[in-house]
Write a protein that holds these residues in place. Structure first.
Motif, mmCIF file in Angstrom:
data_model
loop_
_atom_site.group_PDB
_atom_site.id
_atom_site.type_symbol
_atom_site.label_atom_id
_atom_site.label_comp_id
_atom_site.label_asym_id
_atom_site.label_seq_id
_atom_site.Cartn_x
_atom_site.Cartn_y
_atom_site.Cartn_z
ATOM 1 N N HIS A 116 -4.391 8.678 14.745
ATOM 2 C CA HIS A 116 -5.268 7.765 13.509
ATOM 3 C C HIS A 116 -4.812 6.319 13.710
ATOM 4 N N PHE A 117 -4.761 5.818 15.199
ATOM 5 C CA PHE A 117 -4.639 4.537 15.468
ATOM 6 C C PHE A 117 -5.802 3.373 14.725
ATOM 7 N N ALA A 118 -6.922 3.985 14.915
ATOM 8 C CA ALA A 118 -7.942 3.003 14.428
ATOM 9 C C ALA A 118 -7.787 2.941 13.277
ATOM 10 N N ARG A 119 -7.522 4.028 12.214
ATOM 11 C CA ARG A 119 -7.627 4.072 10.716
ATOM 12 C C ARG A 119 -6.281 3.028 10.489
ATOM 13 N N GLU A 120 -5.200 3.398 11.125
ATOM 14 C CA GLU A 120 -4.052 2.510 10.713
ATOM 15 C C GLU A 120 -4.175 1.055 11.135
ATOM 16 N N THR A 121 -5.008 0.819 12.017
ATOM 17 C CA THR A 121 -5.406 -0.673 12.572
ATOM 18 C C THR A 121 -6.125 -1.333 11.396
ATOM 19 N N TYR A 122 -7.145 -0.480 10.911
ATOM 20 C CA TYR A 122 -7.817 -0.820 9.687
ATOM 21 C C TYR A 122 -7.013 -1.034 8.499
ATOM 22 N N GLU A 123 -6.317 -0.313 7.928
ATOM 23 C CA GLU A 123 -5.654 -0.174 6.852
ATOM 24 C C GLU A 123 -4.521 -1.440 6.793
ATOM 25 N N ALA A 124 -4.065 -1.565 8.184
ATOM 26 C CA ALA A 124 -3.041 -2.863 8.224
ATOM 27 C C ALA A 124 -3.848 -4.127 8.290
ATOM 28 N N ALA A 125 -5.116 -4.176 8.632
ATOM 29 C CA ALA A 125 -5.979 -5.432 8.338
ATOM 30 C C ALA A 125 -6.161 -5.538 6.828
ATOM 31 N N LEU A 126 -6.492 -4.590 5.982
ATOM 32 C CA LEU A 126 -6.766 -4.892 4.688
ATOM 33 C C LEU A 126 -5.611 -5.046 3.828
ATOM 34 N N ASP A 127 -4.247 -4.976 4.471
ATOM 35 C CA ASP A 127 -3.338 -5.477 3.894
ATOM 36 C C ASP A 127 -2.798 -6.833 4.182
ATOM 37 N N THR A 128 -3.580 -7.406 4.831
ATOM 38 C CA THR A 128 -3.303 -8.861 5.361
ATOM 39 C C THR A 128 -3.036 -9.746 4.014
ATOM 40 N N GLU A 129 -1.591 -10.500 4.331
ATOM 41 C CA GLU A 129 -1.339 -11.290 3.157
ATOM 42 C C GLU A 129 -1.988 -12.641 3.017
ATOM 43 N N GLU A 130 -2.369 -13.211 3.909
ATOM 44 C CA GLU A 130 -3.124 -14.499 3.762
ATOM 45 C C GLU A 130 -4.170 -14.528 5.154
ATOM 46 N N VAL A 131 -5.425 -14.784 4.698
ATOM 47 C CA VAL A 131 -6.465 -14.893 5.434
ATOM 48 C C VAL A 131 -6.581 -16.336 5.752
ATOM 49 N N ALA A 132 -7.058 -16.603 7.100
ATOM 50 C CA ALA A 132 -6.882 -18.335 7.618
ATOM 51 C C ALA A 132 -8.416 -18.874 6.904
ATOM 52 N N PRO A 133 -7.812 -20.264 6.287
ATOM 53 C CA PRO A 133 -8.942 -20.900 5.731
ATOM 54 C C PRO A 133 -10.114 -20.925 6.309
ATOM 55 N N LEU A 134 -10.329 -21.002 7.719
ATOM 56 C CA LEU A 134 -11.799 -20.662 8.382
ATOM 57 C C LEU A 134 -12.619 -19.404 8.093
ATOM 58 N N PHE A 135 -11.885 -18.448 7.432
ATOM 59 C CA PHE A 135 -12.384 -17.184 7.022
ATOM 60 C C PHE A 135 -12.411 -16.948 5.774
ATOM 61 N N ARG A 136 -12.067 -18.096 4.943
ATOM 62 C CA ARG A 136 -12.385 -17.771 3.329
ATOM 63 C C ARG A 136 -13.467 -18.805 2.931
ATOM 64 N N LYS A 137 -14.037 -19.480 3.979
ATOM 65 C CA LYS A 137 -14.966 -20.469 3.146
ATOM 66 C C LYS A 137 -16.507 -20.119 3.403
ATOM 67 N N ARG A 138 -17.302 -20.449 2.464
ATOM 68 C CA ARG A 138 -18.699 -20.006 2.195
ATOM 69 C C ARG A 138 -19.494 -21.268 2.057
ATOM 70 N N PRO A 139 -20.793 -21.198 2.448
ATOM 71 C CA PRO A 139 -21.794 -22.501 2.163
ATOM 72 C C PRO A 139 -22.373 -22.431 0.910
ATOM 73 N N THR A 140 -22.310 -23.664 0.171
ATOM 74 C CA THR A 140 -22.769 -23.845 -1.275
ATOM 75 C C THR A 140 -23.380 -25.022 -1.260
ATOM 76 N N ARG A 141 -24.240 -25.105 -2.122
ATOM 77 C CA ARG A 141 -24.868 -26.528 -2.585
ATOM 78 C C ARG A 141 -24.866 -26.526 -4.283
ATOM 79 N N SER A 142 -24.197 -27.505 -4.895
ATOM 80 C CA SER A 142 -24.100 -27.495 -6.382
ATOM 81 C C SER A 142 -23.720 -29.002 -6.777
#
Length: 468
Positions: free
Chosen positions: A39-65
């Motif tokens: 179950h290597f692929a499944r374990e890799t996926y579940e470990a990714a879901l348990d990420t404690e902190e996501v890098a700022p680049l991957f948290r930002k989205r475009p907005t206009r307000s």
């Protein structure tokens, strides 16, 4: 706090539509480590879901307000949902590379949702040989193609015994440079003084641009290699495209390509371009669409400017673009390689006499027609400035691992654009050169046939140069 979206990134956002998704991607193939369970692929996926902190680049989205004063800005996604961005898939039987490429083709044709951060990572199992694949895509407004490849590679290691490694979106694994961090985290109220200095620098260099522009234009008019092209023929690739994509990929030993390069006294990149030129010639002959004149490719190149420092104090390195005739009008592979080599040498010489700022300006001018033609709906009516984009991105020279899983192949997945239905991007890795072919599914039928022609052309070049 919202941060401004720089003009280049904003341009990629505004250029996007259903027929022209503006994301870059990479496909990586991993061989499981000896101690991996079923179950290597499944374990890799579940470990990714348990990420404690996501890098700022991957948290930002475009907005206009109102908070961004009506300007497009990056904001942190307060409802970030990692299960949306990281996905787990399995291929249908028989689990061939063909099924994997079909899945990547479909995923690459889907636009990223603007209401969320602009990226996805897909962990894919089900390959018959037991390997696991990872397809990761990011919007071009976040990173360019080269930066995306480096970002994917930054989390890898040459140590097969290392474990507990994170994926590119994890803060602990993110290794972006200080310059990139500052560019993505600059507040709206801060005046970017470095951009101001660059503007003054370009102004100081502009005095030398007219003469360089005249020389380069003259080369283009005479149908010689240049940053400009006036002689690209109309082709089946230079029309309006749909949003559906087809992706094909394969790799060939670098040793074979280097041997041809050495025997012909050309560069490795010349040989790659000759492979592409011969493959495109045979593909177009196969579908009865080969133009009489040679196809022209836009080729990004790294340059060392002879004017190492301009009045603005700029450095001597720059990235420019050369318009290269691919020799698709030539039947002999050796003649084609020689013509490409001459085209590349002349094109580089045309740019290396300029300062870095002038190189950037000249390359931008050379690209301008490719943007104006689709905007004016002139695809297929007037001659395109070039027919195809071919890039070569250097990758790691040693074998890489991710939590013990050996990276066996890495392939860029690029952006076809209106009027430019085919993009070929290569990526060297360890002992191989990987080719990623991305095309409009409707405009470029049977794209996978280009792989067959690439293989045949490599053999033809070996025979023509006396390597085999």
């Amino acid at each position: 706090m919202p941060t401004t979206i720089d003009p280049t990134s904003l341009g990629f956002l505004l250029a996007e539509n259903r027929n022209q998704p503006m994301h870059v991607a990479g496909l990586q193939l991993f061989e499981l480590p000896p101690d991996a369970g079923p179950h290597f692929a499944r374990e890799t996926y579940e470990a990714a879901l348990d990420t404690e902190e996501v890098a700022p680049l991957f948290r930002k989205r475009p907005t206009r307000s109102l908070s961004s004063l009506g300007q497009w800005a990056w904001t942190d996604d307060e409802q970030f949902d990692i299960e949306y961005h990281v996905r787990h898939s399995a291929l249908p039987e028989p689990g061939r590379i063909r099924e994997l490429l079909e899945l990547v083709s479909r995923l690459h044709g889907q636009r990223l949702a603007r209401e969320r951060p602009l990226w996805e990572a897909h962990i894919i199992e089900g390959l018959a040989d037991g390997r696991v694949a990872m397809y990761t895509k990011l919007h071009h407004s976040l990173v360019d193609g080269i930066s995306a490849m480096k970002l994917m590679q930054s989390v890898l290691t040459s140590d097969p015994d290392k474990r507990g490694m994170g994926l590119p979106f994890e803060a602990r694994a993110n290794t972006r440079s200080k310059k990139v961090r500052e560019a993505t985290e600059r507040p709206l109220t801060e005046i970017p003084m470095d951009a101001l200095r660059s503007a003054f620098g370009i102004t100081a260099d502009a005095a030398g641009l007219p003469a360089a522009l005249v020389r380069t234009l003259n080369k283009g008019v005479r149908n010689e290699a240049s940053a400009f092209s006036f002689h690209a023929p109309k082709s089946m690739f230079n029309v309006n495209i749909t949003g559906s994509r087809r992706f094909a990929a394969d790799d060939w030993p670098l040793e074979r390509i280097r041997a041809i390069s050495k025997a012909s006294r050309t560069t490795l990149n010349d040989v790659v371009l000759a492979m592409c030129g011969g493959a495109l010639r045979n593909y177009l002959r196969e579908v009865n669409r080969l133009p009489v004149e040679s196809l022209v490719s836009m080729v990004p190149v790294g340059l060392k400017s002879r004017k190492a420092e301009s009045e603005s104090g700029g450095g001597g390195n720059a990235v420019g673009s050369v318009m290269v005739k691919l020799g698709t009008d030539l039947a002999d592979p050796a003649d084609r390689l020689a013509a490409i080599h001459g085209s590349m040498v002349a094109g580089k010489e045309a740019l290396e006499s300029m300062t870095p700022n002038q190189i950037v300006a000249m390359s931008a001018l050379g690209m301008a027609p490719s943007l104006a033609i689709p905007m004016l709906r002139l695809n297929g009516i007037v001659r395109p400035p070039f027919n195809v984009i071919i890039s070569n991105v250097p990758g790691p020279r040693s074998t890489q691992y991710l939590n013990g899983a050996k990276l066996t192949g890495t392939y860029p997945v690029s952006i076809p654009m209106q009027g430019m239905a085919l993009n070929i991007t290569c990526n060297s890795y360890a002992d191989d050169m990987g080719f990623g072919l991305t095309g409009c599914r409707r405009t470029v039928p049977h794209l996978q046939r280009l792989l067959v022609h690439l293989d045949a052309e490599l053999t033809e070049l070996e025979n023509a140069t006396g390597v085999s």
